[in-house]
Design a protein around this motif. Structure first.
Motif, mmCIF file in Angstrom:
data_model
loop_
_atom_site.group_PDB
_atom_site.id
_atom_site.type_symbol
_atom_site.label_atom_id
_atom_site.label_comp_id
_atom_site.label_asym_id
_atom_site.label_seq_id
_atom_site.Cartn_x
_atom_site.Cartn_y
_atom_site.Cartn_z
ATOM 1 N N ILE A 1 0.811 -1.221 0.000
ATOM 2 C CA ILE A 1 0.000 0.000 0.000
ATOM 3 C C ILE A 1 0.843 1.270 0.000
ATOM 4 O O ILE A 1 0.362 2.320 -0.386
ATOM 5 N N SER B 1 -5.096 5.851 2.317
ATOM 6 C CA SER B 1 -6.450 5.364 2.552
ATOM 7 C C SER B 1 -6.506 3.911 2.088
ATOM 8 O O SER B 1 -6.219 3.622 0.932
ATOM 9 N N VAL B 2 -6.857 3.019 2.997
ATOM 10 C CA VAL B 2 -6.907 1.599 2.670
ATOM 11 C C VAL B 2 -8.341 1.214 2.347
ATOM 12 O O VAL B 2 -9.187 1.165 3.233
ATOM 13 N N LYS B 3 -8.597 0.990 1.085
ATOM 14 C CA LYS B 3 -9.946 0.606 0.657
ATOM 15 C C LYS B 3 -10.005 -0.864 0.265
ATOM 16 O O LYS B 3 -11.057 -1.384 -0.060
ATOM 17 N N ASP B 4 -8.874 -1.535 0.301
ATOM 18 C CA ASP B 4 -8.812 -2.944 -0.065
ATOM 19 C C ASP B 4 -9.487 -3.783 1.014
ATOM 20 O O ASP B 4 -9.020 -3.830 2.150
ATOM 21 N N PRO B 5 -10.601 -4.463 0.701
ATOM 22 C CA PRO B 5 -11.300 -5.256 1.713
ATOM 23 C C PRO B 5 -10.440 -6.370 2.316
ATOM 24 O O PRO B 5 -10.642 -6.763 3.459
ATOM 25 N N SER C 1 -8.631 -4.197 5.042
ATOM 26 C CA SER C 1 -9.507 -3.604 6.057
ATOM 27 C C SER C 1 -10.279 -4.661 6.845
ATOM 28 O O SER C 1 -10.619 -4.445 8.003
ATOM 29 N N SER C 2 -10.514 -5.829 6.252
ATOM 30 C CA SER C 2 -11.227 -6.884 6.984
ATOM 31 C C SER C 2 -10.363 -7.509 8.081
ATOM 32 O O SER C 2 -10.882 -8.170 8.974
ATOM 33 N N GLN D 1 -4.454 3.374 12.599
ATOM 34 C CA GLN D 1 -5.103 4.688 12.619
ATOM 35 C C GLN D 1 -5.908 4.825 13.897
ATOM 36 O O GLN D 1 -6.328 3.842 14.493
ATOM 37 N N HIS E 1 -9.329 5.843 15.913
ATOM 38 C CA HIS E 1 -10.724 5.593 15.548
ATOM 39 C C HIS E 1 -11.617 5.798 16.767
ATOM 40 O O HIS E 1 -11.217 5.497 17.883
ATOM 41 N N TRP F 1 -17.955 1.856 8.945
ATOM 42 C CA TRP F 1 -16.821 0.975 9.239
ATOM 43 C C TRP F 1 -16.537 0.966 10.728
ATOM 44 O O TRP F 1 -16.305 2.001 11.340
#
Length: 175
Positions: free
Chosen positions: A52, A63-67, A70-71, A101, A103, A112
């Motif tokens: 990334i 920004s991590v949008k890869d499932p 992020s999963s 990050q 949260h 999310w």
């Protein structure tokens, strides 16, 4: 397939294998929002960071949008637990390559919200154990690095600083 089976066996051996289980009873209600640190365990050593961050400068936000990434994320619940000896202070140390990050955990808001994970708390003098956990998972929670007196002193200073903000006047409003 064989690789999938081996990965499942490794995850079962890992202390993070039960990440989807809710954190244990804490001093605060589970239904209340709280600030947490989100981490992607082992992302510092499995090639995730390199994938990334490829071609980006070290100061750019990612920004991590890869499932698939992020999963794997979990929110660390560092609050004192009713069933274990309470801690006065906690410091979280992480490898700079760990995907992480800040949260706000809020179970009542859509969007999310990674599963809550209560990490093991290591004592500072258990250096071999916490360094091993840091090397393998990418982060570690070390409890009681400050004395009760140092914690009280720091909280008093924080309370004094918060008193300058309206309407915040109590420490509970931010914890």
């Amino acid at each position: 397939n064989k690789a999938h089976t081996e990965r499942e066996q490794q995850q079962q051996k890992s202390p993070l294998s039960k990440m989807s289980e809710p954190a244990g009873p804490t001093l605060r209600s589970r239904g209340q929002p709280f600030r947490s640190l989100v981490v992607v365990p082992r992302s510092h050593c499995d090639g995730t960071y390199e994938r990334i961050a490829q071609g980006l400068s070290t100061t750019e936000k990612i920004s991590v949008k890869d499932p698939a990434i992020s999963s794997r994320a979990v929110q660390l619940d560092l609050r004192p637990d009713l069933l274990q000896p309470a801690h006065e202070s906690v410091i979280v140390v992480w490898d700079s390559r760990l995907v992480h990050q800040g949260h706000s955990h809020n179970p009542h808001k859509p969007g999310w919200n990674p599963p809550v994970f209560r990490p093991p708390f290591f004592q500072w003098d258990a250096e071999t154990e916490w360094k091993h956990y840091l090397a393998t998972q990418g982060f570690v929670a070390i409890a009681n690095v400050l004395s009760a007196e140092e914690v009280a002193f720091a909280l008093a200073k924080l309370q004094r600083d918060l008193s300058h903000f309206a309407p915040l006047s109590e420490l509970d409003a931010v914890t």
